[in-house]
Each structure stands twice: as structure tokens, then as C-alpha cells.
Design an enzyme around this catalytic site. Structure first.
Site, PDB file in Angstrom:
ATOM      1  N   LYS A 128      -4.589   5.932  14.799  1.00 48.50           N
ATOM      2  CA  LYS A 128      -4.831   5.353  13.639  1.00 48.50           C
ATOM      3  C   LYS A 128      -6.047   5.373  13.174  1.00 48.50           C
ATOM      4  CE  LYS A 128      -0.368   4.499  13.131  1.00 48.50           C
ATOM      5  NZ  LYS A 128       0.393   5.198  12.053  1.00 48.50           N
ATOM      6  N   ARG A 182      -8.353  12.307  12.778  1.00 49.73           N
ATOM      7  CA  ARG A 182      -7.123  12.150  12.737  1.00 49.73           C
ATOM      8  C   ARG A 182      -6.308  13.467  12.772  1.00 49.73           C
ATOM      9  NH1 ARG A 182      -5.363   7.032   9.339  1.00 49.73           N
ATOM     10  NH2 ARG A 182      -3.583   7.410  10.496  1.00 49.73           N
ATOM     11  N   ARG A 230      -7.212  -3.212   9.523  1.00 53.68           N
ATOM     12  CA  ARG A 230      -6.314  -3.976  10.232  1.00 53.68           C
ATOM     13  C   ARG A 230      -6.975  -4.743  11.498  1.00 53.68           C
ATOM     14  NH1 ARG A 230      -2.311  -3.386   6.872  1.00 53.68           N
ATOM     15  NH2 ARG A 230      -1.923  -1.116   6.065  1.00 53.68           N
ATOM     16  N   GLY A 284      -5.005   8.161   5.336  1.00 57.59           N
ATOM     17  CA  GLY A 284      -4.046   9.166   5.868  1.00 57.59           C
ATOM     18  C   GLY A 284      -2.784   9.496   5.062  1.00 57.59           C
ATOM     19  N   LYS A 336       0.915  -1.272  -0.059  1.00 65.55           N
ATOM     20  CA  LYS A 336       0.087   0.132  -0.014  1.00 65.55           C
ATOM     21  C   LYS A 336       0.962   1.316   0.043  1.00 65.55           C
ATOM     22  CE  LYS A 336      -2.945   0.988   3.768  1.00 65.55           C
ATOM     23  NZ  LYS A 336      -2.582   2.344   4.176  1.00 65.55           N
ATOM     24  N   SER A 337       1.831   1.291   0.839  1.00 68.08           N
ATOM     25  CA  SER A 337       2.820   2.467   0.817  1.00 68.08           C
ATOM     26  C   SER A 337       3.339   2.939  -0.375  1.00 68.08           C
ATOM     27  CB  SER A 337       3.668   2.317   1.984  1.00 68.08           C
ATOM     28  OG  SER A 337       3.196   2.198   3.362  1.00 68.08           O
ATOM     29  N   ARG A 354      -6.240   1.892  18.114  1.00 68.31           N
ATOM     30  CA  ARG A 354      -6.048   0.455  17.796  1.00 68.31           C
ATOM     31  C   ARG A 354      -5.588  -0.192  19.331  1.00 68.31           C
ATOM     32  NH1 ARG A 354      -3.325   0.467  11.934  1.00 68.31           N
ATOM     33  NH2 ARG A 354      -5.089   0.341  10.968  1.00 68.31           N
ATOM     34  N   ASP A 409       2.113  -1.050  12.018  1.00 66.37           N
ATOM     35  CA  ASP A 409       0.699  -1.615  11.428  1.00 66.37           C
ATOM     36  C   ASP A 409       0.515  -2.949  11.979  1.00 66.37           C
ATOM     37  OD1 ASP A 409       0.323   1.149  10.486  1.00 66.37           O
ATOM     38  OD2 ASP A 409       1.015   0.669   8.518  1.00 66.37           O
TER      39      ASP A 409
HETATM   40  C1  S3P Z   1       2.261   5.023   6.138  1.00 65.18           C
HETATM   41  C2  S3P Z   1       2.925   5.252   7.344  1.00 65.18           C
HETATM   42  C3  S3P Z   1       2.680   4.755   8.744  1.00 65.18           C
HETATM   43  C4  S3P Z   1       1.695   3.746   8.767  1.00 65.18           C
HETATM   44  C5  S3P Z   1       0.518   3.790   7.679  1.00 65.18           C
HETATM   45  C6  S3P Z   1       1.211   3.957   6.368  1.00 65.18           C
HETATM   46  C7  S3P Z   1       3.064   5.352   5.038  1.00 65.18           C
HETATM   47  O1  S3P Z   1       2.056   6.193   9.457  1.00 65.18           O
HETATM   48  O2  S3P Z   1       1.004   3.521  10.105  1.00 65.18           O
HETATM   49  O3  S3P Z   1      -0.202   2.939   7.586  1.00 65.18           O
HETATM   50  O4  S3P Z   1       2.595   4.660   3.861  1.00 65.18           O
HETATM   51  O5  S3P Z   1       3.965   6.399   5.117  1.00 65.18           O
HETATM   52  P1  S3P Z   1       2.681   7.230  10.329  1.00 65.18           P
HETATM   53  O6  S3P Z   1       3.759   7.850   9.293  1.00 65.18           O
HETATM   54  O7  S3P Z   1       1.689   8.032  10.793  1.00 65.18           O
HETATM   55  O8  S3P Z   1       3.377   6.664  11.251  1.00 65.18           O
END
Ligand code: S3P
Length: 423
Positions: free
Chosen positions: A336, A113, A382, A85, A14-15, A340, A309
């Protein structure tokens, strides 16, 4: 109790999928993205970029992004980031440098958030950012940005990526400092697109810099590896269910994401990594996990960014381990998709786990025979998938309310889980 077995591939990362779309949109040239994740979150990013004038073609086995270069087009309507997010926080870095006004909203969870964490550095760089007391909806009016040296109190890949993307447009070196290193997909991908990135983890904390202004160029093709955060549900299922053995092919094993492997091994799980390879600056490998008896362990602040995560599914693993598992330094879990800490403690208690809430984590005392119950995801993907794994270890019927939100990151999750589960 059920068991799981077989060879599977999980959903694409996903990232990396979010970043592939955003970074190719502001690069020169066309980028072919292979193995892109078509989940609700990444489709939110795609829809936002299209509203910003980016031409993105979906050809089934690949996505083609026609990069516009640094400047996007003013949107004619409000952007909607859904539950994501990553969409809001990363895109904001790009929007902060565009000479037009953009408004972004999201769903109920995303609107609760914190956005101050990006509002603050973007304002320091010279953008005009308006939120409703640090929450969505957010309005960004971009302009000429100045470089900053920003020390973040939290380790956050989203905030880091926001600052680095804005830094591409600023004059000079933009530096982001964080107490621990968060996932580094943005840095890797920007380097791959020709940006000048320097970083160091010497001394306390970690810093990364980007040189601006920079016009980045498409490397042609990007291939997204499988998502270790999605693989984690299957890794834990295999580790806790007697008679299980699964191999997950082509999983991203970027060292800033592999905390789950280290933790499962420390708990006594049998985890083998094979067939290591690299594509587009991201390492991947096949992961095999076999059932074994687990023991409780302590997980502290310095490890949290590497497995942030995965903590809900780690709580499920801990409920089947002998002794106490204590997670601390994880207060970020409270902001989150749900809180969580509250969600995982509340729902696993309903299934008979011995789990206690801490202000910055939780303690699980195991092993317990979980029992069927009606539990709720709270709309958190999740949580939904963690509870689906807990259900396999439980006696009796478990019903997960609002389980369909798994589609936020892993649309094929239930089909795959059913396919590899046997009595
Ligand atoms: C992510 C960073 C993390 C993670 C999120 C995806 C990303 O969040 O929890 O699911 O893709 O950069 P944070 O940057 O808020 O820690």
C-alpha cells in the site's frame, strides 16, 4: 484520555469519486457529480483526465464532466498520478484502448508499488505496456483490444476495474476472476451507465464480466456517499474512548466495504445503522458508535478485502481491547502507500502497544495504556489518521511527523477531529 461526541459528515468516498470522473469521461453526455471528494488523490485523477482532453468544470457544490465517449485525446505531456494507485491502475484500462501513447508517473511511494498486476492482463488484451520492471514510470500504447477471461491471484478492485474498463472496448465478454470479492463500485457504476455486467460469487471465488464493445451513456447525475474508510477513524475513536458517542451521517455502506462494522461489532462495540437509503446504485446510511469495552478477535484472509484500508485503525482499536487480536492473510498491506504492516507495528510500538509483526499481518495484545511519543506517518494518509486517533487514547504528548498527508483522502480530517474532541 479524551472523548469524542457529536453528529458529523465525513469526506466523500474516494473510490467512488475516482470512478465517477473516469467513467463519465468515457460516456456520452454530461454528468453532474455531487459530493465529489476534492482530495489530492481525486484531484490527480481530474488533472490526468483534463490532459486527455476531457472538459471538467468545478462549480463548487458539483462537478460537471462533459463526456467524450470512448475516445480520449492524446496528451501532450506525461500524466502525473501523485500518490494515487487508483488513478494509475484504473486509468490504464482506458488508456490501453486509446490509439496513442501515454506515459504515467507518480510520487516516490507510488513509484515503488507493483504495476505488473495490470501490465499482465492489459498485455494479454493486446495493449503495449512498458514499465520499469513492473514499476512506474509506465508507457501504454493502446490499440484494438481482445476480450480475455482473466484469473487474478489477488482480490483487487483496482486490477478488476482496470480489466473491466478495458473490456468495454474489447470484442465480446471480458471476465475477471478473483479469489474473494473486492469492492464492486466499478461494476455498479458501469451498470448505472448502461453497460452489460454479469457476476457471480457461486463456487470458489468470484467472477464478473462485461460485454464489449460498449458505448456507455451518462445517467445525468451521480451522488457520492460519505467514505466508510474515512468514517472508520471516527468509529474507532468513539468505540475506544470512554464517554464517547458519535453519529456519522450519509456513509456509504456498500457490503463490499463494511468489514469495519462487522469487526467492531465482533469486538463488542455498539454500532447502530439507521436511515438506510440508496443513490446511484450505492447504499448509504447513518452510523452511530458508542464507547464500550472491546475484546480481541481473529481476522482472517476471507474478510481482508472488505476492510483492507481499515487495518491500521483496527490495530489501534485492538490495542485497547482485552486479549489478542490476530490479523492474517493481509500480505497486500505490504504494497500500500507504505508497507502498512511494518508502519503500524513500528509506530504503535513507539506508543507502548504490544504488537508483533507477522509475514501476512500482525498480532496485538491488549489492552495497553498508550503513551505519548514522536511517531511518523511515513507519508501514508491512513497511518497519519490512525496515529491521530491513537494520540487521543495516549497519556502525554504525541507528535505525528508528516501528518499533513491526510489530505490524500480526507482534507478536513484534523479540523473535524478537533471539533468533536473534548477532555
Ligand atoms: C481501491 C482498491 C483497494 C484499496 C484502495 C482503493 C479502489 O486497492 O486498498 O485504497 O478504489 O479500487 P486494491 O485494489 O489494490 O486492493
Amino acid at each position: 484520555m479524551k472523548r469524542v461526541s457529536g453528529k458529523i459528515t465525513v469526506s466523500p468516498d474516494k473510490s467512488v469519486s475516482h470512478r465517477a470522473l473516469m467513467i463519465s469521461s468515457i460516456a456520452r453526455g454530461k454528468t453532474i457529480v455531487k459530493n465529489f471528494l476534492r482530495s489530492d488523490d481525486c484531484l490527480s485523477t481530474m488533472a490526468c483526465l483534463r490532459k486527455l482532453g476531457v472538459v471538467i468544470k468545478d462549480e463548487g457544490d458539483r462537478i460537471i464532466v462533459d463526456g467524450r465517449g470512448p475516445k480520449l485525446a492524446a496528451p501532450t505531456e506525461t500524466l502525473y498520478a501523485g500518490n494515487s494507485g487508483t488513478t494509475v491502475r484504473l486509468l490504464s484500462g482506458i488508456l490501453a484502448a486509446q490509439n496513442f501513447k501515454t506515459k504515467i508517473t507518480g510520487d516516490g511511494s507510488l513509484s515503488a508499488r507493483p504495476m505488473k498486476r495490470i501490465e499482465r492482463p492489459l498485455k494479454m488484451m493486446g495493449a503495449s505496456v512498458r514499465t520499469s520492471d513492473g514499476k512506474l514510470p509506465m508507457e501504454i500504447t493502446g490499440g484494438n483490444l481482445k476480450n480475455i477471461d482473466y484469473a487474478s491471484e489477488i482480490a483487487s478492485a483496482q486490477v478488476k476495474s482496470c480489466v473491466l474498463l478495458a473490456g468495454l472496448y474489447a470484442d465480446g465478454k471480458t471476465t475477471f476472476r478473483e479469489p474473494m470479492r473486492s469492492r464492486d463500485h466499478t461494476e455498479r457504476m458501469l451498470s448505472n451507465f448502461g453497460a452489460k455486467i454479469t457476476s457471480s460469487s457461486d463456487g470458489p471465488g468470484f467472477w464478473v464480466s462485461v460485454d464489449g464493445p460498449a458505448v456507455i451513456e451518462s445517467p445525468g447525475t451521480l451522488e457520492v456517499p460519505g467514505d466508510i474508510s474515512s468514517a472508520a477513524f471516527f468509529m474507532v475513536a468513539a468505540a475506544i474512548l470512554p464517554g464517547s458517542r458519535i453519529t456519522i451521517l450519509n456513509v456509504g455502506v456498500n457490503p463490499t466495504r463494511t468489514g469495519i462494522i462487522a469487526i467492531l461489532r465482533r469486538m463488542g462495540a455498539r454500532v447502530e445503522i439507521s436511515n438506510r437509503r440508496e443513490s446511484g446504485g450505492e447504499p448509504s446510511a447513518d452510523i452511530t458508535v458508542e464507547h464500550s469495552d472491546l475484546i480481541g478477535i481473529a481476522i482472517g484472509a476471507d474478510e481482508i478485502p472488505l476492510l483492507i484500508d481499515e487495518l491500521p485503525i483496527i490495530a489501534v482499536a485492538a490495542s485497547q481491547a482485552v486479549g489478542a487480536t490476530r490479523v492474517t492473510g493481509a500480505e497486500e498491506l505490504r504494497v500500500k502507500e507504505t508497507d502498512r504492516i511494518k508502519s503500524v507495528v513500528g509506530e504503535l510500538l513507539k506508543m507502548g502497544a504490544r504488537i508483533e509483526e507477522l509475514k501476512d499481518g500482525f498480532v496485538v495484545e491488549g489492552p495497553t495504556k498508550l503513551k505519548g511519543a514522536a511517531v511518523a506517518s511515513g507519508g501514508d494518509h491512513r497511518m497519519a489518521m490512525s496515529l491521530a486517533v491513537a494520540r487521543l487514547a495516549a497519556d502525554g504528548e504525541t507528535r505525528v511527523i508528516n501528518s499533513e498527508c491526510a489530505s490524500v483522502s480526507f482534507p478536513e480530517f484534523y479540523g473535524l477531529l478537533n471539533k468533536i474532541t473534548a477532555n
